[in-house]
Design an enzyme around this catalytic site. Structure first.
Site, short mmCIF file in Angstrom:
data_model
loop_
_atom_site.label_atom_id
_atom_site.label_comp_id
_atom_site.label_asym_id
_atom_site.label_seq_id
_atom_site.Cartn_x
_atom_site.Cartn_y
_atom_site.Cartn_z
N TYR A 10 27.72 35.84 -6.47
CA TYR A 10 26.49 35.70 -5.69
C TYR A 10 25.46 34.77 -6.33
O TYR A 10 24.40 34.54 -5.74
CB TYR A 10 25.86 37.08 -5.45
CG TYR A 10 26.77 38.01 -4.67
CD1 TYR A 10 27.13 37.70 -3.36
CD2 TYR A 10 27.28 39.17 -5.22
CE1 TYR A 10 27.97 38.52 -2.63
CE2 TYR A 10 28.11 40.02 -4.50
CZ TYR A 10 28.46 39.68 -3.20
OH TYR A 10 29.29 40.50 -2.48
N ASN A 63 21.44 39.32 6.73
CA ASN A 63 22.51 39.50 5.76
C ASN A 63 22.59 41.00 5.52
O ASN A 63 21.79 41.56 4.77
CB ASN A 63 22.23 38.76 4.45
CG ASN A 63 23.40 38.89 3.48
OD1 ASN A 63 24.29 39.73 3.69
ND2 ASN A 63 23.42 38.09 2.44
N HIS A 112 25.62 35.22 5.05
CA HIS A 112 26.19 35.73 3.80
C HIS A 112 26.09 34.64 2.74
O HIS A 112 26.31 33.46 3.03
CB HIS A 112 27.68 36.10 3.97
CG HIS A 112 27.89 37.17 4.97
ND1 HIS A 112 27.64 38.50 4.71
CD2 HIS A 112 28.30 37.13 6.25
CE1 HIS A 112 27.91 39.22 5.79
NE2 HIS A 112 28.30 38.41 6.74
C1 DQA Z 1 27.48 39.58 1.32
C2 DQA Z 1 28.99 39.72 1.55
C3 DQA Z 1 29.36 41.18 1.76
O1 DQA Z 1 30.78 41.30 1.91
C4 DQA Z 1 28.96 42.02 0.57
O2 DQA Z 1 29.24 43.37 0.81
C5 DQA Z 1 27.54 41.82 0.20
C6 DQA Z 1 27.00 40.46 0.19
C7 DQA Z 1 27.10 38.13 0.99
O3 DQA Z 1 25.93 37.80 1.13
O4 DQA Z 1 27.95 37.35 0.56
O5 DQA Z 1 26.84 42.75 -0.19
O6 DQA Z 1 26.81 39.95 2.52
#
Ligand code: DQA
Length: 156
Positions: free
Chosen positions: A32, A83, A109
């Site tokens: 992330y 998101n 995302h």
């Molecule tokens: C997310 C992707 C989701 O699968 C994950 O559970 C997240 C972050 C993203 O921003 O890439 O918490 O939403």
């Protein structure tokens, strides 16, 4: 003076952040990145202001609170950017709330869930969103607000 019964504020974009996104910056940085949620929200806000929109942000780890935030956006906000974190893959209540929102909706995302574990390949929000921005990290926060701004200005 307003009557208090006007339709959606054309200028308001609501950004919602789901579970665990409050940990961005510390959480799985290889997936992330190292920017915090506040930094992503600042990017979204700067983009909204550039388009003449106001941005309101809510982050919650609680499904019901996110459902209520979508309800509260109804009749008040022109567009939604969501998101929803892992709730994107599981939450039919959020799906139904978003279905009841009148304006454009962009699912967002940071990562590209389609390139990750199988449980992330399905989004229950996708059928009720106008489109999806995924895999561009923090840039996605700008792209998502650009997308709703263009949709609100009547771009196809
Ligand atoms: C997310 C992707 C989701 O699968 C994950 O559970 C997240 C972050 C993203 O921003 O890439 O918490 O939403």
């Amino acid at each position: 003076m307003g009557s208090g019964r006007e339709g959606p504020a054309v200028s308001l974009v609501v950004l919602l952040s789901g579970p665990n996104l409050n940990l961005l910056g510390e959480r799985e940085p290889a997936v992330y990145g190292t920017a915090t949620l506040a930094e992503h929200v600042a990017r979204a806000e700067a983009t909204a202001v550039r388009h003449g929109f106001t941005l309101e942000h809510l982050a919650s780890n609680h499904e019901g609170e996110l459902v209520e935030a979508v309800h509260s956006a109804r009749g008040r906000a022109a567009a939604l950017v969501i998101n929803a974190g892992a709730l994107s893959h599981t939450s039919w209540s959020l799906h139904d709330a978003v279905a009841a929102f009148e304006g454009p909706v962009v699912e967002l995302h940071l990562s590209n869930p389609a390139a990750r574990e199988p449980f992330r390949h399905t989004s229950v929000l996708a059928p009720v969103a106008d489109g999806l921005i995924a895999g561009f990290g923090g840039l996605g926060y700008e792209l998502a607000v650009d997308a709703v701004a263009q949709l609100l200005k009547g771009a196809p």
